[in-house]
Design a protein around this motif. Structure first.
Motif, PDB file in Angstrom:
ATOM      1  N   GLN A 117      23.642 -64.870 -71.616  1.00  0.00           N
ATOM      2  CA  GLN A 117      24.615 -65.113 -70.545  1.00  0.00           C
ATOM      3  C   GLN A 117      25.466 -66.343 -70.838  1.00  0.00           C
ATOM      4  O   GLN A 117      26.696 -66.326 -70.687  1.00  0.00           O
ATOM      5  N   LYS A 118      24.828 -67.423 -71.275  1.00  0.00           N
ATOM      6  CA  LYS A 118      25.555 -68.662 -71.563  1.00  0.00           C
ATOM      7  C   LYS A 118      26.510 -68.491 -72.737  1.00  0.00           C
ATOM      8  O   LYS A 118      27.603 -69.068 -72.749  1.00  0.00           O
ATOM      9  N   ILE A 119      26.112 -67.702 -73.724  1.00  0.00           N
ATOM     10  CA  ILE A 119      26.984 -67.448 -74.872  1.00  0.00           C
ATOM     11  C   ILE A 119      28.225 -66.681 -74.426  1.00  0.00           C
ATOM     12  O   ILE A 119      29.349 -66.994 -74.828  1.00  0.00           O
ATOM     13  N   ARG A 120      28.024 -65.686 -73.567  1.00  0.00           N
ATOM     14  CA  ARG A 120      29.164 -64.921 -73.045  1.00  0.00           C
ATOM     15  C   ARG A 120      30.114 -65.834 -72.269  1.00  0.00           C
ATOM     16  O   ARG A 120      31.334 -65.746 -72.417  1.00  0.00           O
ATOM     17  N   GLU A 121      29.541 -66.704 -71.432  1.00  0.00           N
ATOM     18  CA  GLU A 121      30.378 -67.625 -70.654  1.00  0.00           C
ATOM     19  C   GLU A 121      31.144 -68.569 -71.571  1.00  0.00           C
ATOM     20  O   GLU A 121      32.335 -68.837 -71.345  1.00  0.00           O
ATOM     21  N   SER A 189      39.408 -65.063 -64.648  1.00  0.00           N
ATOM     22  CA  SER A 189      38.818 -64.250 -63.584  1.00  0.00           C
ATOM     23  C   SER A 189      37.312 -64.149 -63.786  1.00  0.00           C
ATOM     24  O   SER A 189      36.792 -64.501 -64.847  1.00  0.00           O
ATOM     25  N   PRO A 190      36.567 -63.678 -62.761  1.00  0.00           N
ATOM     26  CA  PRO A 190      35.113 -63.522 -62.910  1.00  0.00           C
ATOM     27  C   PRO A 190      34.720 -62.604 -64.061  1.00  0.00           C
ATOM     28  O   PRO A 190      33.631 -62.733 -64.617  1.00  0.00           O
ATOM     29  N   ARG A 191      35.597 -61.698 -64.423  1.00  0.00           N
ATOM     30  CA  ARG A 191      35.309 -60.771 -65.526  1.00  0.00           C
ATOM     31  C   ARG A 191      35.738 -61.338 -66.876  1.00  0.00           C
ATOM     32  O   ARG A 191      35.589 -60.690 -67.899  1.00  0.00           O
ATOM     33  N   GLY A 192      36.278 -62.548 -66.853  1.00  0.00           N
ATOM     34  CA  GLY A 192      36.724 -63.158 -68.099  1.00  0.00           C
ATOM     35  C   GLY A 192      38.217 -63.438 -68.064  1.00  0.00           C
ATOM     36  O   GLY A 192      38.901 -63.125 -67.089  1.00  0.00           O
ATOM     37  N   PRO A 193      38.743 -64.015 -69.135  1.00  0.00           N
ATOM     38  CA  PRO A 193      40.169 -64.362 -69.163  1.00  0.00           C
ATOM     39  C   PRO A 193      41.056 -63.121 -69.191  1.00  0.00           C
ATOM     40  O   PRO A 193      40.738 -62.137 -69.861  1.00  0.00           O
TER      41      PRO A 193
END
Length: 233
Positions: A117-121, A189-193
């Motif tokens: 999760q942290k890597i994705r963020e 956005s919550p889904r990513g940039p």
């Protein structure tokens, strides 16, 4: 993969992904607290210590030192607290080790999930920063597909959106077509940039001239203004 191997993997991931190692480890410890409460005791106040060198995990129940114990899950007598450490006195929060024997397997799974999760963020934040710094610049993209009149474009590390209002009527947006785009706006956005691009913006022409004409790029020739009817001269 055991916990020791996982900590070693965190070192490598932190370096590869540009994430601060300590932030990853703190996130893992928080996830291990949740995993312990879910699988063993949801009522105790606990702290998880993850040894940064060996990967050893210890779980400590935090209990208040009191004269008379009414709630054994939250309180401990001074007599028992002194068996743990001679420094404790009334009102202190004593830590009693309660590490389960089979906690390693649960810990490794919880750690794996939080690191992913942290890597994705971190990757999302990295992409957002990169493209927010490139607003008002030109990027080369490859058309992927068209959905609900939006054109989706591969611009390298992420996918950009070319909305209908920014499309040229004369363009044919065939899959795999390579085009130049003006980076209009970048949103987090919550889904990513989300990167929005344009084919009609007047500055697209200016940027293209700067890329093709050295005198414009180095400032010898200055473009004062651009007047453009999209799709026309």
């Amino acid at each position: 993969m055991n916990v020791v191997e996982f900590v070693e993997a965190i070192d490598q991931l932190a370096e590869e992904k540009g994430i601060e190692k300590e932030l990853l480890l703190e996130a893992v410890e928080a996830a291990l607290v949740s995993a312990y409460k879910k699988n063993f005791s949801s009522l105790q106040n606990v702290r998880v210590d993850l040894n940064r060198d060996t990967g050893e995990i210890k779980v400590f129940s935090q209990k208040e030192v009191v004269e008379s114990v009414d709630n054994p899950l939250e309180q401990i007598s001074l007599r028992d607290a002194l068996k743990i450490s001679p420094i404790y006195t009334y009102g202190d929060m004593a830590e009693v080790e309660v590490t389960p024997k089979d906690f390693g397997r649960i810990a490794a799974q919880a750690a794996k999930q939080v690191v992913i999760q942290k890597i994705r963020e971190a990757e999302r934040d990295k992409i957002y920063k990169e493209f927010s710094d490139r607003e008002s610049e030109i990027v080369t993209g490859i058309v992927q597909n068209v959905e609900q009149d939006n054109v989706y474009v591969d611009i390298g590390k992420t996918e950009a959106i070319l909305p209908p209002s920014e499309q040229l009527a004369s363009d044919v947006y065939e899959p795999q077509a390579r085009m130049k785009f003006f980076v209009l706006e970048v949103k987090n956005s919550p889904r990513g940039p989300q990167v929005f691009v344009s084919r009609t913006h007047p500055s697209l022409i200016k940027r293209l001239f700067e890329a093709e004409v050295p005198e414009i790029f180095d400032g010898t020739v200055e473009i004062k203004a651009v007047s453009r009817e999209a799709g026309q001269r």
